[in-house]
Design an enzyme around this catalytic site. Structure first.
Site, PDB file in Angstrom:
ATOM      1  CG  PHE A 110      -0.382   0.406   2.515  1.00 12.04           C
ATOM      2  CD1 PHE A 110      -0.518   1.701   2.984  1.00 12.04           C
ATOM      3  CD2 PHE A 110       0.268  -0.506   3.325  1.00 12.04           C
ATOM      4  CE1 PHE A 110      -0.004   2.086   4.212  1.00 12.04           C
ATOM      5  CE2 PHE A 110       0.790  -0.147   4.552  1.00 12.04           C
ATOM      6  CZ  PHE A 110       0.657   1.160   5.004  1.00 12.04           C
ATOM      7  CE  LYS A 111       3.578   1.347   4.822  1.00 14.90           C
ATOM      8  NZ  LYS A 111       4.809   1.131   5.548  1.00 14.90           N
ATOM      9  CG  ASP A 112       4.017   0.537  -4.436  1.00 12.13           C
ATOM     10  OD1 ASP A 112       5.180   0.913  -4.233  1.00 12.13           O
ATOM     11  OD2 ASP A 112       3.723  -0.646  -4.690  1.00 12.13           O
TER      12      ASP A 112
END
Length: 493
Positions: A110-112
């Site tokens: 999800f950090k993308d």
């Protein structure tokens, strides 16, 4: 125009660009704006809009010193062909609930969502006073932030990036994602300690005035890619609105209907973004904080006492193995009616005594917004199996923490529940195979092949290809050696 200042004082008055470039306030606080919620997103106009269009609607309210062209260019380049689903964060129905997939980006986490756009933001912030200034991003990671930040900042002009991860406390796939990263401006090192040790030292490095002066002589300035950076946090607000838009489009809700979000979180950034969305007009019934065995957030939300003086557990959900949840202080600031003195006192107590306690009235306000639960490792494994057996949907161990908590909650059939899926199960193939009763005796890559064959799900190529990728970084430093590693990395800019 939104002005940003520290959670611990109101002396700063920075634009969004200045706050993003600076990363963290001089007093160690995190940047906030008192304008949050003054302007709202019109949710009735969301259906039919692309993720990119929704991103512009949200980010233009939060980052109002970016020109329309700057913001649209950042969004276009961040959310393009590098995503495997054109919806960026697609919503999938799983049984009677919904899963918001946040892992379709280039590093499968999800950090993308934030770290594909943060480098673009940063490129818009170069000060006129020193056009030669270079930014050195310094980040501690519990697993996913590191690779996503490296992928985002690799070979971005005017920047370098240094990532520290706790030795032996990330998955093998996560470690290889970082140590094989290409790029002339990237630097990676393991740290002899846990994530909290590394993050605490990174914050200390940011607050070292003498070190900052030393770097400034070479036109280098430090900044962060952790969610302590406001430019990392605000892009995450977008996917809450995107989830609501998809529910509207599918006819599952009407405009104004409330939705419940269940959020696996360690550093509190992922769920705090949901609070920002709520403040900006999203009809949110509850934000449910899901923790693993390192359940410091659960204890705080139940008791009002935050105590980091407790055992640290290495679990099968390593990205959530955190005892100091940095973004909590932004939440404390807003729910204490913007009281920087209270936040400063709490953070001082945490530093001096390892714990702090909030007043009962503030705790009640917090519990009105945030619900909570946690899962132990046996429960995580059971939930990975349960989700597959009942719904033929494969989840990773972090998402499984949220899935367990969701199953324990009383269900209101009138309120849809959305579980945020934070990572691809292929980042943790051994744990997933063990949970599903599959062969987990081989390498992580052999485990990926077994999982794919058994479930009929595709292996993300960027993960499978790690088996033959060249390892570029083998450094391992003590906590006390991190500052020198940053200095050496900065010297190569």
């Amino acid at each position: 125009m939104n002005k940003f200042h520290s959670t611990r004082s109101t002396t700063d008055s920075l634009t969004a660009k200045q706050a993003i470039r600076k990363g963290i306030a001089d007093d160690g606080g995190l940047f906030v704006t008192d304008a949050l919620g003054n302007a709202n997103v019109n949710v009735a106009e969301l259906p039919g809009k692309s993720y990119q269009q929704i991103a512009y609607e949200v980010l233009s309210l939060l980052l109002d010193d970016f020109s329309e062209q700057e913001l649209r260019d950042c969004i276009e380049r961040a959310y393009g062909a590098q995503w495997s689903d054109e919806r960026i964060t697609p919503l999938k129905q799983v049984g009677s609930d919904y899963v918001l997939e946040l892992f379709n980006g280039p590093t499968c986490a999800f950090k993308d969502v934030a770290l594909q756009i943060l480098p673009r933001f940063m490129a818009c912030t170069k000060p006129e006073s020193d056009p030669n200034e270079q930014i050195m991003i310094v980040t501690a990671t519990s697993g996913d932030t590191g690779k996503a930040a490296l992928a985002g900042f690799a070979d971005v002009p005017g920047t370098g990036i240094t990532v520290f991860y706790p030795q032996g406390k990330v998955s093998r796939v996560q470690e290889l994602q970082m140590t094989t990263q290409q790029g002339n401006n990237v630097h990676v090192s393991a740290v002899d300690g846990n994530f909290d040790d590394a993050q605490t030292e990174v914050k200390r490095i940011f607050g070292d005035a003498a070190f900052a002066e030393q770097l400034a002589e070479h036109h280098v300035k430090l900044s962060s890619a952790n969610s302590i950076n406001i430019g990392r946090l605000v892009p995450q607000v977008v996917y809450y609105f995107a989830a609501y838009a998809q529910l509207l489009e599918a006819g599952k809700i009407k405009v104004g209907d409330e939705v419940e979000f269940v959020v696996p979180t360690g550093n509190f950034g992922n769920v705090l973004a949901g609070y920002y969305a709520k403040r900006m007009g999203l009809p949110v019934r509850d934000l449910v904080v899901a923790s693993d065995r390192n359940n410091v957030l659960f204890d705080f939300l139940v008791s009002g006492t935050y105590n980091k003086q407790r055992p640290f557990y290495e679990t099968i959900s390593p990205s959530m193995d955190i005892l100091v949840s940095s973004n909590l202080e932004r939440m404390l600031y807003y729910l204490s009616c913007n009281d920087p003195n209270l936040v400063a006192d709490c953070m001082n107590d945490l530093r001096e005594w390892g714990a702090f306690e909030v007043p009962e009235m503030l705790l009640q306000k917090i519990r009105h917004v945030f619900n909570t639960g946690w899962a132990n490792e046996d429960q995580v494994r059971e939930m990975i199996a349960d989700c597959w057996n009942k719904h033929q949907y494969v989840i990773d161990p972090h998402t499984a923490c949220g899935y367990f908590v969701m199953q324990q909650m009383p269900r209101d059939p009138e309120v849809p529940r959305v579980l945020l899926a934070t990572a691809s199960p292929y980042k943790f193939p051994r744990v997933v195979n063990e949970s599903l009763g599959l062969d987990a005796t081989g390498t992580d890559f052999e485990c990926m092949d077994v999982l794919s064959k058994a479930t009929g799900t595709p292996i993300p190529a960027m993960l499978r290809n790690l088996e033959t990728a060249e390892v570029r970084f083998r450094d391992d430093v003590p906590v006390a050696g991190m500052e020198q590693f940053v200095a050496d990395s900065a010297a190569q800019l």
